[in-house]
Design an enzyme around this catalytic site. Structure first.
Site, PDB file in Angstrom:
ATOM      1  N   ASP A  23     -81.749  29.143  -9.642  1.00  0.00           N
ATOM      2  CA  ASP A  23     -81.513  27.749  -9.334  1.00  0.00           C
ATOM      3  C   ASP A  23     -82.753  26.957  -9.767  1.00  0.00           C
ATOM      4  O   ASP A  23     -83.796  27.542 -10.082  1.00  0.00           O
ATOM      5  CB  ASP A  23     -81.252  27.599  -7.833  1.00  0.00           C
ATOM      6  CG  ASP A  23     -80.861  26.190  -7.439  1.00  0.00           C
ATOM      7  OD1 ASP A  23     -80.201  25.510  -8.255  1.00  0.00           O
ATOM      8  OD2 ASP A  23     -81.231  25.760  -6.337  1.00  0.00           O
ATOM      9  N   ASP A  25     -83.615  23.050  -8.506  1.00  0.00           N
ATOM     10  CA  ASP A  25     -84.113  22.212  -7.410  1.00  0.00           C
ATOM     11  C   ASP A  25     -84.471  23.092  -6.216  1.00  0.00           C
ATOM     12  O   ASP A  25     -83.636  23.823  -5.703  1.00  0.00           O
ATOM     13  CB  ASP A  25     -83.057  21.188  -6.981  1.00  0.00           C
ATOM     14  CG  ASP A  25     -82.803  20.136  -8.048  1.00  0.00           C
ATOM     15  OD1 ASP A  25     -83.782  19.696  -8.657  1.00  0.00           O
ATOM     16  OD2 ASP A  25     -81.634  19.773  -8.264  1.00  0.00           O
ATOM     17  N   ASP A 219     -82.586  28.770  -3.319  1.00  0.00           N
ATOM     18  CA  ASP A 219     -83.164  28.278  -2.064  1.00  0.00           C
ATOM     19  C   ASP A 219     -82.105  27.951  -1.025  1.00  0.00           C
ATOM     20  O   ASP A 219     -82.443  27.473   0.053  1.00  0.00           O
ATOM     21  CB  ASP A 219     -84.022  27.038  -2.328  1.00  0.00           C
ATOM     22  CG  ASP A 219     -83.173  25.828  -2.720  1.00  0.00           C
ATOM     23  OD1 ASP A 219     -82.325  25.975  -3.630  1.00  0.00           O
ATOM     24  OD2 ASP A 219     -83.354  24.741  -2.136  1.00  0.00           O
TER      25      ASP A 219
END
Length: 288
Positions: A23, A25, A219
């Site tokens: 990922d 962000d 995250d």
């Protein structure tokens, strides 16, 4: 085997993977700030000749724009290493209704992806209403979307992220933007991005690595980790974004390993807050 030995074993297994889906962000950056350890992690990927793909639910930017953003942050990564929910959404809609039209609430990355897939813009009688992240979201857009859906347009959203990390903390993301439209019409959106298997299958195909030889790094428990788990990948949750040690307890599934950030992967000296998550022992006993 004690917790430190288990962690070392899991970290060794993670480092041995041939491919990595990451990922962006909350993993690579927050807004316009590169996160600690990212430069070392990317260098390690190249040095170890790993296959890697940045697979992001963010739809505002194109792969070229993401490449340029990382370049501004001091990282040189080829455009081929990026795949977005905008591209996945355009691919899905094209597979469902080639040559269709859409009313779009979203950024340039989403609009351009739809154009490239042969989908035209239409605010009169579109086949689809497509929603992604945008800074220009407003009440008139909601009114238009509701009206078009009530006339028969189908509702598609680029991803199901409710919130996301930024320079200013946690902010509303795609699902928060599509929620008023769902509530007003009584129609549920179809979410294309992670954890939808459609996007993960495409990611693995682009990575050209079997799921058993790949790892998912993210995250978010509700998108990244569940997507990797259901696709048969080893999963690594980083604590540099949305999910925390506290809120992971709310989920009935667990990542393979928990890291402070991606810098823990090439770094042989991990910090005391980094721990392996397993049953039945508690994370708390491994924190200082």
């Amino acid at each position: 085997m004690d917790s430190n030995e288990k962690y070392e074993l899991l970290l060794t297994q993670l480092r041995a993977k041939e491919g990595f889906i990451c990922d962006m962000d909350g993993v690579i950056y927050h807004g316009n700030n590169l996160l600690p350890g990212v430069r070392e992690f990317v260098n390690w990927l190249y040095e170890e000749k790993k296959s890697f793909l940045f697979l992001t639910n963010a739809s505002e930017r194109s792969p070229k724009e993401l490449q340029q953003k990382l370049l501004r942050l001091g990282l040189e990564v080829d455009e081929s290493h990026f795949y977005t929910s905008a591209l996945a959404t355009a691919k899905f809609i094209h597979s469902q209704a080639p040559g269709c039209s859409a009313y779009v609430i979203g950024g340039p990355g989403l609009v351009n992806a739809l154009y490239d897939a042969g989908i035209t813009m239409n605010d009169v009688n579109p086949d689809y209403v497509v929603v992604g992240e945008t800074n220009s979201y407003n009440y008139n857009m909601i009114l238009k979307a509701v009206s078009l859906i009530n006339q028969g347009a189908r509702l598609i959203a680029t991803n199901s992220d409710l919130t996301g990390p930024s320079d200013f903390g946690i902010i509303p993301a795609c699902r928060a933007l599509v929620a008023p439209i769902e509530l007003a019409t009584g129609k549920k959106a179809y979410f294309v991005g992670k954890p939808n298997p459609l996007m993960m299958r495409t990611g693995l195909r682009l990575l050209d690595v079997h799921s058993e030889d790949a790892a998912m790094i993210g995250d978010r428990m509700d998108t990244d980790i569940v997507a990797g788990m259901e696709s048969g990948l080893m999963t690594a949750l980083v604590l540099s974004g949305v999910s925390t040690l506290e809120n992971i307890k709310e989920f009935s599934y667990r990542p393979s390993i928990i890291l402070n950030g991606v810098g823990d992967i090439p770094n042989k000296c991990y910090t005391s807050r980094t721990a392996a998550l397993g049953s039945p022992f508690s994370l708390a006993q491994h924190l200082t």
